[in-house]
Design an enzyme around this catalytic site. Structure first.
Site, mmCIF file in Angstrom:
data_model
loop_
_atom_site.group_PDB
_atom_site.id
_atom_site.type_symbol
_atom_site.label_atom_id
_atom_site.label_comp_id
_atom_site.label_asym_id
_atom_site.label_seq_id
_atom_site.Cartn_x
_atom_site.Cartn_y
_atom_site.Cartn_z
ATOM 1 N N GLY A 1 19.170 29.586 59.573
ATOM 2 C CA GLY A 1 17.913 29.062 59.040
ATOM 3 C C GLY A 1 18.143 27.870 58.131
ATOM 4 N N GLY B 1 18.254 29.466 66.802
ATOM 5 C CA GLY B 1 16.966 29.882 66.244
ATOM 6 C C GLY B 1 16.019 28.688 66.182
ATOM 7 N N GLY B 2 15.954 28.048 65.009
ATOM 8 C CA GLY B 2 14.990 26.967 64.768
ATOM 9 C C GLY B 2 14.928 25.911 65.865
ATOM 10 C CG HIS C 1 19.157 38.321 64.534
ATOM 11 N ND1 HIS C 1 18.725 37.987 63.272
ATOM 12 C CD2 HIS C 1 19.406 37.164 65.172
ATOM 13 C CE1 HIS C 1 18.703 36.668 63.164
ATOM 14 N NE2 HIS C 1 19.119 36.141 64.299
ATOM 15 C CG ASN D 1 16.159 34.841 67.976
ATOM 16 O OD1 ASN D 1 15.053 35.289 68.265
ATOM 17 N ND2 ASN D 1 16.859 35.254 66.913
ATOM 18 C CD1 TRP D 2 12.554 30.563 71.576
ATOM 19 C CD2 TRP D 2 10.601 31.065 72.551
ATOM 20 N NE1 TRP D 2 12.476 29.856 72.764
ATOM 21 C CE2 TRP D 2 11.288 30.147 73.382
ATOM 22 C CE3 TRP D 2 9.345 31.523 72.966
ATOM 23 C CZ2 TRP D 2 10.760 29.688 74.591
ATOM 24 C CZ3 TRP D 2 8.818 31.065 74.179
ATOM 25 C CH2 TRP D 2 9.520 30.147 74.975
ATOM 26 C CE LYS D 3 15.798 33.127 63.897
ATOM 27 N NZ LYS D 3 16.437 32.940 62.628
ATOM 28 C CB SER E 1 22.077 25.619 60.769
ATOM 29 O OG SER E 1 21.431 26.425 59.823
ATOM 30 C CD GLU F 1 16.230 36.199 61.176
ATOM 31 O OE1 GLU F 1 15.525 36.442 62.171
ATOM 32 O OE2 GLU F 1 16.671 35.051 60.911
ATOM 33 C CD GLU G 1 23.074 34.514 65.224
ATOM 34 O OE1 GLU G 1 22.694 33.476 65.756
ATOM 35 O OE2 GLU G 1 22.289 35.404 64.851
HETATM 36 C C1 PEP Z 1 19.419 32.924 64.554
HETATM 37 O O1 PEP Z 1 18.607 33.427 63.804
HETATM 38 O O2 PEP Z 1 19.927 33.602 65.473
HETATM 39 C C2 PEP Z 1 19.805 31.542 64.327
HETATM 40 C C3 PEP Z 1 20.966 31.150 64.753
HETATM 41 O O3 PEP Z 1 18.906 30.749 63.635
HETATM 42 P P1 PEP Z 1 19.053 29.192 63.258
HETATM 43 O O4 PEP Z 1 19.566 28.477 64.486
HETATM 44 O O5 PEP Z 1 17.677 28.763 62.889
HETATM 45 O O6 PEP Z 1 20.016 29.120 62.138
#
Ligand code: PEP
Length: 280
Positions: A177, A239-240, A99, A13-15, A218, A101, A171
């Site tokens: 994050g 994500g990241g 999600h 997920n490149w957000k 994470s 967010e 999640e």
């Molecule tokens: C996400 O936002 O779906 C996610 C899992 O982010 P991260 O891996 O950065 O925690």
């Protein structure tokens, strides 16, 4: 694949990150780096403006295209929104819905998410449906109630024939994050068991047994192996680390090796303790 093994997925997920040039480079590096071994399904979800660009790079590779959101109408006067038909037109297979967010920063309700989920399925998209509790909710022992509510309300009215096209991503908001909090393999395993059990109560044990549940929060190359080998964890939503091709590829490799470990230890299907009624 043995019948009691579920497909594994690693989804990026490149957000709201990357420029067009960066999105193209990242997609190319991922396509080259993941090779052709397909035991683990891989998908990337770039921002809307780069779906077409990335969609031109992926064909012929094992990497599928996903979107991060949609608006739950076919078309119409919805300025700034993107419909399921448009996503299909751009070659999307998956869409991320619910999600945290969007739930917590953009105020999406369970009812609105449910509308999106039902319209996405009706259009023929595969849904990655995210659920998870906040830190306050976990500390107040509300994790089970929150997951329960998100699943029951988010999946209400979804027809049975759509359920094989559903992926749930657990999640925990507190682990997403750079919060400094990390879920332990035990916490992840417990939450996945809870989700599978609740889903089984709604839709039956057979569908629950084949439901793919990803973990997100994470996940990095150094913790991916231990998380992906947990019982009931069928992959990860990243994500990241999905913004760095080498990290994302390393997580795909960790998924592949978790798959092989699971295949080696798989015996004939017996009962699944994840689906047993809870002892009170
Ligand atoms: C996400 O936002 O779906 C996610 C899992 O982010 P991260 O891996 O950065 O925690």
């Amino acid at each position: 694949m043995k019948p009691n093994l579920r497909q594994k997925f690693i989804i990026g997920n490149w957000k709201m990150h990357t420029t067009a040039a960066e999105a193209g480079q990242l997609a190319k590096a991922i396509v080259d780096g993941v090779g052709i071994e397909d035991r683990v399904s891989v998908a990337v979800c770039p921002p809307f403006p780069y779906l077409a660009l990335v969609g031109k790079i992926l064909p012929g590779s094992r990497v599928a295209l996903g979107a991060q959101n949609l608006y739950p109408e076919k078309e119409g006067a919805f300025t700034g929104e993107v419909s399921p038909t448009m996503l299909l037109d751009l070659g999307c297979k998956h869409v991320i819905l619910g999600h945290s967010e969007r739930r917590h920063k953009l105020g999406e309700t369970d009812a609105f998410i449910n509308k999106k989920v039902r319209i996405a399925f009706a259009a023929g998209l595969e849904v990655i449906f995210c659920v998870g509790e906040t830190l306050e909710q976990r500390q107040a022992s509300q994790t089970e109630a929150v997951l329960d509510r998100q699943i029951v309300q988010g999946l209400a009215g979804v027809p049975a024939d759509a359920l094989p096209h559903l992926i749930i991503a657990y999640e925990p908001v507190w682990a997403i994050g750079s919060t400094g909090h990390h879920a332990t393999p035990q916490q992840v395993q417990d939450a996945h068991a809870l989700i599978r059990r609740r889903f089984g109560q709604m839709f039956g044990k057979e569908l629950a047994q084949s439901l793919v549940i990803l973990y997100g929060g994470s996940v990095k190359p150094d913790n991916a192996g231990s998380l992906l080998r947990c019982d009931g964890v069928d992959g990860a939503l990243i994500g990241g680390a999905s913004l760095k091709a080498d990290q994302f590829i390393a997580i795909v490799e960790a998924g592949t090796s978790a798959w092989h470990t699971e295949e080696e230890s798989a015996s004939e299907p017996t009962h699944n303790p994840e689906l047993e009624p809870k002892q009170s």
